[in-house]
Design an enzyme around this catalytic site. Sequence first.
Site, PDB file in Angstrom:
ATOM      1  CD  GLU A  21      -2.824  -0.907   2.504  1.00  0.00           C
ATOM      2  OE1 GLU A  21      -3.951  -0.385   2.419  1.00  0.00           O
ATOM      3  OE2 GLU A  21      -2.339  -1.327   3.570  1.00  0.00           O
ATOM      4  CE1 TYR A  53     -12.257  28.220   0.646  1.00  0.00           C
ATOM      5  CE2 TYR A  53     -13.634  29.409   2.198  1.00  0.00           C
ATOM      6  CZ  TYR A  53     -13.202  29.189   0.911  1.00  0.00           C
ATOM      7  OH  TYR A  53     -13.722  29.927  -0.118  1.00  0.00           O
ATOM      8  CB  ILE A  71      -6.101   6.825   7.350  1.00  0.00           C
ATOM      9  CG1 ILE A  71      -7.193   5.852   7.742  1.00  0.00           C
ATOM     10  CG2 ILE A  71      -5.468   6.435   6.037  1.00  0.00           C
ATOM     11  CD1 ILE A  71      -8.316   5.734   6.709  1.00  0.00           C
ATOM     12  CD  GLU A  72      -7.050   4.480  12.370  1.00  0.00           C
ATOM     13  OE1 GLU A  72      -6.247   4.469  11.396  1.00  0.00           O
ATOM     14  OE2 GLU A  72      -7.643   3.467  12.762  1.00  0.00           O
ATOM     15  CE  LYS A  98      -5.618   2.484   1.972  1.00  0.00           C
ATOM     16  NZ  LYS A  98      -4.732   1.816   2.928  1.00  0.00           N
TER      17      LYS A  98
END
Length: 119
Positions: A21, A53, A71-72, A98
Amino acid sequence: MTTIALQGAEFFAYHGFYPEEQKIGCRFLVDITVDFIPRTEPADDELKHTVDYEKVYYMACEEMKHSRKLIETVAQAILDRIKRKYPYVESIRVEIKKLNPPLLGRVAHSAVTVNYNKQ
């Protein structure tokens, strides 16, 4: 209370637990919502008195460039950068999706969400 949000910011990045990955990469969608109490009246019309933003987007861009297993970890890093830049925010929500995760069956996306609430 005012809310700014980015929805569906798309990135190609190399996050994932498995080595392949981190080599092949994957598409991710990032949603960020920030609630804050404006420091001045809206009639002030000055960007420096709000949560920008565009700056939030660039914070997400920078964190998405750093390959991580979870991804946390990426979501928390984005949230932490926003808190540091804008200490007056009341709450932050960062969700990372994801797309087409490497699972045995078809899955549109996996996702994690991290939240911050000033208390």
